[in-house]
Design a protein around this motif. Structure first.
Motif, short mmCIF file in Angstrom:
data_model
loop_
_atom_site.label_atom_id
_atom_site.label_comp_id
_atom_site.label_asym_id
_atom_site.label_seq_id
_atom_site.Cartn_x
_atom_site.Cartn_y
_atom_site.Cartn_z
N LEU A 254 10.13 20.51 49.04
CA LEU A 254 10.55 20.54 50.43
C LEU A 254 10.14 19.22 51.07
N ASN A 255 11.11 18.47 51.52
CA ASN A 255 10.85 17.16 52.11
C ASN A 255 9.87 16.35 51.25
N GLY A 256 10.12 16.34 49.96
CA GLY A 256 9.32 15.53 49.06
C GLY A 256 8.02 16.16 48.59
N ARG A 257 7.76 17.36 49.05
CA ARG A 257 6.51 18.03 48.71
C ARG A 257 6.81 19.20 47.77
N ARG A 280 12.40 37.26 32.52
CA ARG A 280 12.72 35.85 32.30
C ARG A 280 12.99 35.18 33.65
N TYR A 281 12.61 33.91 33.73
CA TYR A 281 12.78 33.19 34.99
C TYR A 281 13.63 31.94 34.77
N PRO A 282 14.46 31.64 35.76
CA PRO A 282 15.32 30.47 35.60
C PRO A 282 14.54 29.16 35.72
N VAL A 283 15.11 28.12 35.16
CA VAL A 283 14.55 26.78 35.30
C VAL A 283 15.37 26.06 36.37
N VAL A 284 14.71 25.57 37.39
CA VAL A 284 15.45 24.86 38.44
C VAL A 284 14.66 23.66 38.94
N PHE A 285 15.37 22.67 39.40
CA PHE A 285 14.76 21.51 40.06
C PHE A 285 15.54 21.32 41.35
N LEU A 286 15.01 21.84 42.43
CA LEU A 286 15.78 21.82 43.66
C LEU A 286 15.03 21.11 44.77
N PHE A 287 15.77 20.35 45.53
CA PHE A 287 15.18 19.56 46.60
C PHE A 287 15.75 20.05 47.93
N LEU A 288 14.85 20.46 48.80
CA LEU A 288 15.28 20.95 50.10
C LEU A 288 14.90 19.92 51.15
N GLU A 289 15.84 19.65 52.02
CA GLU A 289 15.54 18.74 53.13
C GLU A 289 15.79 19.48 54.42
N LEU A 290 14.76 19.48 55.24
CA LEU A 290 14.78 20.31 56.43
C LEU A 290 14.09 19.53 57.54
N ALA A 304 0.53 23.81 49.36
CA ALA A 304 1.50 24.25 48.36
C ALA A 304 2.36 25.37 48.91
N GLU A 305 1.86 26.01 49.98
CA GLU A 305 2.67 27.03 50.62
C GLU A 305 2.99 26.60 52.04
N VAL A 306 4.17 26.92 52.47
CA VAL A 306 4.57 26.52 53.81
C VAL A 306 5.14 27.74 54.52
N ARG A 307 5.33 27.61 55.83
CA ARG A 307 5.94 28.73 56.54
C ARG A 307 7.20 28.22 57.24
N PHE A 308 8.32 28.83 56.91
CA PHE A 308 9.56 28.40 57.55
C PHE A 308 9.71 29.11 58.88
N ARG A 309 10.27 28.41 59.84
CA ARG A 309 10.47 29.07 61.13
C ARG A 309 11.39 30.26 60.92
N ASP A 310 12.40 30.08 60.11
CA ASP A 310 13.30 31.18 59.80
C ASP A 310 13.71 31.05 58.34
N THR A 311 13.24 31.99 57.52
CA THR A 311 13.49 31.87 56.08
C THR A 311 14.92 32.24 55.72
N GLN A 312 15.49 33.15 56.48
CA GLN A 312 16.78 33.74 56.09
C GLN A 312 17.89 32.73 55.81
N PRO A 313 18.12 31.78 56.74
CA PRO A 313 19.24 30.86 56.48
C PRO A 313 19.05 30.07 55.19
N LEU A 314 17.82 29.64 54.94
CA LEU A 314 17.56 28.85 53.74
C LEU A 314 17.73 29.71 52.50
N TYR A 315 17.25 30.95 52.59
CA TYR A 315 17.39 31.92 51.50
C TYR A 315 18.88 32.06 51.15
N ARG A 316 19.67 32.29 52.19
CA ARG A 316 21.10 32.51 51.95
C ARG A 316 21.78 31.26 51.41
#
Ligand code: ADP
Ligand code: MG
Length: 651
Positions: A254-257, A280-290, A304-316
């Motif tokens: 998330l933003n480079g972190r 089993r878990y997927p392998v992913v390399f994802l970059f989120l910019e917010l 290492a943990e963050v709190r999103f103001r609203d998780t739902q839109p990002l989840y979707r």
């Protein structure tokens, strides 16, 4: 109890160090992040004995003003934020002003730095929290932090350090995360004077991924990208065949972190639902910019943990981005036979791109969309309704392939069609003919290469289809040979169909003329009754009958000739084992798995040619026909190229 007193600064820093400095790798992380914040273009990391003896991080960044050196190693001193408001617009990795002080409290630290515009460098040494004087020293522009004898003054914690290799493994992981998030950084990692990584700068994350994870994995990565007004998501997700038994292959930035987030991990699980086996878990390399205002990074000492103001839109957004991409990607598993030792053909590049050109992708997307609509719009006539054509042998669910599933279409096909009506009946040759077991005459003959609705080629049926060992279906394709696991594919088809019906609240349920009593164990009966509403959604209606006996009043039409007692017992077991509070969706899903498995054609069952054709045709109508609901592949492809390679035939 003694009276209360304030702790002295050394003790406070040691306590704080306990939070931030878990092990040598934590030091490496903090130092690397400081270098990134200092806009370094090159960072070199040197480790001695898994980090317990030496950690040295040298960068070519902005450097520290000599008068600030003392503050740099003081807790709660930072150049990165000023007021509390700044906490919600943090654009740097650090901001707590705690890392250097914490590290210095539990090690012998030396900090040397020279500002870009300065002639001289200066250094400060801190020993177990006791800072010495700032002194002039010669050094290149940038900053060097040297940490020796980590945890030497907290012997109990030092004992908790693991083997050198283990600690270095953690360091290497931290290094990897920073290197992935900052591909333009030139960086290196050495352990006990041995070079481990030497990374040139690159504009492509993929180059770094190749270096760290090998091209076997990167060949199986699928690019995903999605942009909304608030967030951008981009990166790579791996083909389902590359799953892992832990979440360790999931890299979210998330933003480079690098971050860990349960909600986003859940979204990944959802995106791969039905593509991976349980556990089993997927392998992913994802970059989120917010935008920084939309996320609070100040919830965890190591961030290492963050709190999103609203998780739902990002989840979707994450879920949709991956799902949409999967619809257009080729998720087939390709058979790769080990190369015969004596044959080495240079210059041969096997075609494993798997990703087609944009035109084909669009066509596939459209087809998938169309197919989904078809599934959604199915109105299967209920058994015994007058819609059925008189000569039909249906209902004979579960008798032939697909039972009631395939048959509604057969019935539909035989209904008079309005002129120009297309549906499935638009072309009688569309390969969705049903398969009344005893009434072959009812289905129109299937012809190869029939064009589907609106010119879509519904996957021309192969010329020759063969069943082998009453278990697999084999046929020729334009670029090779495909082997289908008949049970796995049919199970997938059934599952998709059922899922759409459930979503519509339209699962066919057959009321019993004489309700059946079924005996269960106490726990089983209780579990089933507790979930009676979910069971009703899939077509099972049960009532309490006294004790552990239940009354079955209706069953899913698709499972006409099944042993309902056994299915419900299995359902009870899967419900009981699905964790404390499974979501309704999870419950339904496990029941759908169960039903599709029971209703699908079995391995060992001989199929008629038209049954095989029907099954293959249905393959093109579902989102992911490449995996059964448990994540096993339904099809394997042996490419022409691979065959040619094996036989030494070079074109
Ligand atoms: P934080 O990073 O949260 O500000 P640290 O304790 O890690 O806290 O660092 C304290 C301060 O020291 C930073 O704010 C920064 O000004 C300075 N600093 C640390 N490392 C470096 C570096 N490699 N290059 C330049 N300045 C640095
Ligand atoms: Mg820092």
């Amino acid at each position: 109890m003694s009276r209360i007193h304030a702790l002295d600064a050394l003790v406070v820093n040691k306590i704080a160090a306990g939070e931030v400095i878990e092990r040598p790798a934590s030091v490496v992380k903090e130092l690397l992040e400081n270098s990134i914040d200092a806009l370094a273009t090159r960072v070199d990391v040197e480790i001695g004995d898994g980090g317990s003896e030496l950690i040295r991080v040298a960068d070519d960044g902005e450097g520290i003003h000599p008068e600030d050196l003392g503050l740099a190693v003081t807790s709660h001193a930072t150049s990165k934020i000023t007021g509390a408001d700044d906490l919600f617009r943090v654009r740097t990795m650090g901001f707590r002003g705690e890392a250097l002080a914490s590290i210095a409290a539990v090690s012998r630290l030396r900090l040397r730095s020279r500002r870009v515009d300065a002639v001289d460098g200066y250094e400060i040494a801190v020993d177990g929290g006791q800072a010495g004087a700032v002194q002039l020293c010669g050094c290149p522009v940038g900053t060097v932090v040297e940490v020796r004898n980590l945890l030497y003054n907290t012997p109990v914690r030092r004992k908790f350090l693991r083997a050198v290799a283990t600690e270095f493994g953690h360091i290497s992981e931290q290094f990897t995360r920073v290197a992935l998030a900052n591909p333009t950084l030139t960086t290196s990692l050495k352990h006990n004077q041995r070079s481990v990584y030497e990374l040139p700068p690159t504009g492509q994350v993929l180059d770094r991924l190749k270096l760290f994870f090998g091209s076997d994995l990167t060949d199986k990565l699928i690019w995903v990208e999605s942009q909304t007004s608030d967030a951008r998501v981009w990166g790579y997700v791996a083909h389902p065949s590359e799953s892992r038994s832990t979440r360790k292959g999931q890299y979210l930035f998330l933003n480079g972190r690098w971050i860990q987030d349960r909600s986003l991990q859940h979204a990944l699980g959802e995106a791969y639902r039905g593509l991976l086996m349980t556990g089993r878990y997927p392998v992913v390399f994802l970059f989120l910019e917010l935008a920084p205002e939309l996320v609070d990074v100040n919830v965890h000492p190591t961030k290492a943990e963050v709190r999103f103001r609203d998780t739902q839109p990002l989840y979707r957004q994450l879920l949709a981005a991956i799902r949409t991409r999967f619809l257009s990607a080729n998720l087939e598993s390709t058979i790769s036979v080990p190369k015969a030792a004596a044959w080495r053909f240079e210059n041969f590049s096997p075609d494993r791109s798997g990703l087609e050109g944009p035109a084909q992708r669009d066509a596939q997307l459209e087809l998938a969309e169309w197919a989904r609509n078809q599934l959604n719009n199915w109105q299967a006539p209920s058994p015994g309704s007058q819609e059925q054509s008189p000569q039909s042998s249906w209902p004979a669910p579960a008798a032939g392939l697909g039972g009631a599933y395939a048959n509604p279409l057969a019935a539909h096909d035989r209904l008079p069609l309005a002129p120009g009506e297309t549906a499935f009946g638009g072309s009688s040759g569309v390969a969705m003919s049903g398969l009344p077991d005893s009434d072959a005459a009812a289905s129109p003959p299937l012809s190869a290469g029939t064009n589907g609705v609106d010119g879509f080629d519904l996957g021309a049926l192969p010329r020759q289809i063969m069943q082998v060992h009453d278990c697999y279906i084999v046929f020729e394709t334009s670029d090779g040979i495909t082997v289908i696991d008949q049970h796995a594919l049919h199970e997938r088809v059934m599952y998709e169909h059922l899922r759409h019906r459930v979503d519509q609240g339209a699962v066919e349920s057959q009321r019993m003329l004489v309700p059946q009593t079924l005996e269960f164990g106490d726990r089983e009966a209780a579990t089933l009754l507790e979930h009676a509403d979910v069971l009703a959604q899939i077509g099972y209606r049960i009532e309490e009958f006294g004790g552990a006996t239940l009354l079955l009043t209706a069953y899913p039409a698709i499972l006409a000739q099944a042993d309902h007692g056994r299915i419900l017992r299995d359902a009870a077991e899967s419900l009981a084992s699905s964790g404390q509070t499974p979501s309704r969706r999870d419950i339904l899903d496990s029941l759908l798995h169960l039903m599709s498995c029971k209703a699908a054609v079995k391995a060992g069952q001989r199929l008629k040619p038209e049954e095989m054709e029907s099954l293959l045709a249905q393959r093109h109508l579902i989102d992911d026909a490449h995996h059964c609901p448990h994540g096993r592949p339904t099809a394997l492809v042996l490419t022409r190229a691979e065959l040619d390679r094996q036989f030494g035939r070079l074109g």
